[in-house]
Design an enzyme around this catalytic site. Structure first.
Site, PDB file in Angstrom:
ATOM      1  N   HIS A 267       0.839  -1.224   0.000  1.00 40.34           N
ATOM      2  CA  HIS A 267       0.000   0.000   0.000  1.00 40.34           C
ATOM      3  C   HIS A 267       0.868   1.266   0.000  1.00 40.34           C
ATOM      4  O   HIS A 267       0.430   2.305   0.499  1.00 40.34           O
ATOM      5  CB  HIS A 267      -0.937   0.040   1.210  1.00 40.34           C
ATOM      6  CG  HIS A 267      -1.687  -1.227   1.454  1.00 40.34           C
ATOM      7  ND1 HIS A 267      -2.924  -1.485   0.921  1.00 40.34           N
ATOM      8  CD2 HIS A 267      -1.344  -2.347   2.161  1.00 40.34           C
ATOM      9  CE1 HIS A 267      -3.334  -2.698   1.311  1.00 40.34           C
ATOM     10  NE2 HIS A 267      -2.375  -3.246   2.044  1.00 40.34           N
TER      11      HIS A 267
ATOM     12  N   SER B  99      15.268  21.215 -16.556  1.00 38.34           N
ATOM     13  CA  SER B  99      14.077  22.007 -16.847  1.00 38.34           C
ATOM     14  C   SER B  99      14.525  23.284 -17.541  1.00 38.34           C
ATOM     15  O   SER B  99      15.627  23.771 -17.309  1.00 38.34           O
ATOM     16  CB  SER B  99      13.362  22.338 -15.545  1.00 38.34           C
ATOM     17  OG  SER B  99      12.609  23.526 -15.678  1.00 38.34           O
TER      18      SER B  99
ATOM     19  N   LYS C  65      16.412  21.335 -11.411  1.00 38.02           N
ATOM     20  CA  LYS C  65      15.695  20.110 -11.753  1.00 38.02           C
ATOM     21  C   LYS C  65      16.560  19.052 -12.434  1.00 38.02           C
ATOM     22  O   LYS C  65      17.399  19.358 -13.270  1.00 38.02           O
ATOM     23  CB  LYS C  65      14.503  20.418 -12.680  1.00 38.02           C
ATOM     24  CG  LYS C  65      13.350  21.130 -12.006  1.00 38.02           C
ATOM     25  CD  LYS C  65      12.692  20.333 -10.884  1.00 38.02           C
ATOM     26  CE  LYS C  65      11.816  19.230 -11.407  1.00 38.02           C
ATOM     27  NZ  LYS C  65      10.611  19.739 -12.051  1.00 38.02           N
TER      28      LYS C  65
ATOM     29  N   GLU D 105       9.726   8.181 -17.260  1.00 39.54           N
ATOM     30  CA  GLU D 105       8.372   8.691 -17.505  1.00 39.54           C
ATOM     31  C   GLU D 105       7.894   8.342 -18.914  1.00 39.54           C
ATOM     32  O   GLU D 105       6.737   7.980 -19.132  1.00 39.54           O
ATOM     33  CB  GLU D 105       8.338  10.208 -17.317  1.00 39.54           C
ATOM     34  CG  GLU D 105       8.540  10.641 -15.882  1.00 39.54           C
ATOM     35  CD  GLU D 105       8.738  12.148 -15.786  1.00 39.54           C
ATOM     36  OE1 GLU D 105       7.760  12.836 -15.500  1.00 39.54           O
ATOM     37  OE2 GLU D 105       9.868  12.626 -16.021  1.00 39.54           O
TER      38      GLU D 105
END
Ligand code: ARG
Length: 457
Positions: A156, A277, A283, A290
């Site tokens: 979980h 970024s 970043k 992804e």
């Protein structure tokens, strides 16, 4: 352009109809399969005396010339042609004259295209298999490196029990082994030859389908000609095997994305596999992971597209079936790209073992071990579970952890507690004790690594 199939019609189709109908911009990639298939066909025709040996020799030499010329760039593929099959036959006829027109005896584009796709995808399965093996090797060597690195195991997404990073990585190795198995299984049914089924009904010529099948490396022939030209199960099976594989890569990606966040900081991706970024200088984004996660949706789409295209088709061939190729080619291209990127990303990632350990020290992930301690001293598990839970609650109230509670406090809950409890809840010990097959102990992870390595040979 004059159509090779002009007959009952004059073949004077509208330009827009031609564009809509044509598949050459995506099936031209099968030129090699188409040409080698035709060579085997010419050889078969001669072996059965359907054409002369001299004609077959000319056809085979002509086909070889076309293959060489395409490969060397001397013969550009004419995108005005309807498909790759028409293109090859057209060039052959231009080069050989009437002999070229004999190639299509006892054959149809329906069995020809089914043959080409099977041959093309068979090679794709072999390439994907090699890439999975490379990825597996990368995962296994990381698992070896981190077989003793403690981290929290989750259920979980809540910290559950201590495991090692090596153990976690090996879970993905097991998934990929099954993927290899699925691909091998799919290849068995794919490697059956449809050539000789002709348009749908077979042929009146005395052909030898096994001769062609054997020459082209197939294990057998489709036994019903209607089925042979309308079967695309092998495409659906491959798409579904690739979908499962992508699902695995996507779950792994999701974890890598989480692990490389500031919230976790369990892994550091190499600069070579991250991006920055355009506005936020700090970043370091896990774009590769992804994108793999994102492309999984695209591959599922390919599977759904083909299943849906096939579901209402009457026997035998229907033009709808031309839609098989873009779906299955896209899925193969996508998964090959994903596997290569993923392999590089895994090979170059490093684990932040200190942070993993730190996370493992919070969250009471040794509470099960505390209960097991009491069970080993004779208490029934349910009672031990309750006491362990009460001790965790006490720790939460007082802002402390199980390791820090004094023995007297423990003994207030059960007389069975003794000094050796601290060893029982030590995280390393908790891992070390999980020697059950498949468990997280170093010895067990080593056995898993050995198993996978043996399977890779
Ligand atoms: N380009 C077609 C396809 O990919 C080849 C088969 C065409 N057959 C036909 N009867 N029109 O499916």
């Amino acid at each position: 352009m004059a159509k090779m199939w002009a007959g009952v019609t004059d073949g004077a189709t509208a330009k827009i109809a031609d564009d809509f109908n044509s598949s050459i911009h995506f099936d031209s990639r099968m030129y090699r399969q188409d040409i080698t298939g035709s060579m085997a066909h010419a050889a078969m025709l001669a072996s059965k005396g359907i054409i002369s040996q001299a004609d077959a020799d000319q056809l085979i030499a002509g086909l070889e010339g076309i293959l060489n010329d395409i490969e060397s760039g001397k013969l550009p593929i004419d995108m005005e042609c309807e498909d790759i099959h028409m293109f090859v036959e057209q060039v052959l006829t231009q080069r050989l004259g009437d002999v070229g027109k004999k190639l299509h005896t006892a054959r149809s584009r329906n069995d020809q295209v089914a043959l080409d796709v099977r041959m093309y995808l068979r090679q794709e399965i072999d390439d994907i298999t090699d890439l999975i093996k490379k990825l597996l090797a990368a995962i296994v060597s990381k698992a070896e490196q981190y077989k003793a690195a403690i981290m929290p195991g989750y259920t979980h997404l809540q910290r559950a029990q201590p495991i090692t990073f090596g153990h976690h990585l090996m879970a993905y190795a097991m998934m990929l082994l099954r993927d290899l198995d699925r691909l091998a299984d799919c290849r068995k049914r794919m490697n059956i030859s449809p050539i000789g089924c002709c348009a749908l009904a077979g042929t009146t010529y005395d052909t030898d389908r096994n001769f062609e099948a054997e020459k082209l490396g197939f294990d057998g022939i489709c036994l019903n000609s209607l089925d042979g030209v309308s079967d695309r199960d092998f495409c659906v099976e491959l798409l579904s095997a690739i979908s499962v594989l992508m699902m695995h890569l996507s779950r792994f990606s999701e974890e890598i994305i989480l692990w490389s966040s500031w919230e976790f900081k369990f892994v550091e991706l190499s600069d070579a596999y991250t991006t920055g970024s355009s506005i936020m200088p700090q970043k370091k984004n896990p774009d590769m992971a992804e994108l793999v996660r994102g492309k999984t949706g695209r591959v599922y789409g390919d599977l759904m597209a083909l299943l849906t295209a096939l579901k209402g088709l009457p026997l035998a061939y229907n033009k709808d079936m031309q839609e098989d190729k873009e779906a299955v080619f896209d899925a193969c291209d996508t998964v090959k790209m994903c596997l290569q990127v993923f392999c590089g990303m895994v090979e170059t990632l490093t684990a932040n073992t200190a942070n993993m350990k730190l996370a493992a020290q919070k969250g009471f992930i040794n509470a099960t071990d505390l209960a097991d301690y009491l069970v080993k001293k004779g208490l029934p598990f349910r009672s031990a579970y309750k006491i362990s839970g009460q001790l965790v609650a006490l720790c939460i109230q007082n802002g402390t952890v199980l390791e820090e509670l004094p023995l007297e406090t423990y003994q207030g809950f059960s007389e069975l507690f003794d000094n050796d409890l601290y060893e029982a809840i030590d995280l390393y010990k908790c891992v070390e004790k999980r020697i059950s097959q498949g468990g997280t102990s170093v010895a067990s992870v080593e056995a898993q690594i050995k198993y996978v390595r043996e399977n890779l040979q």
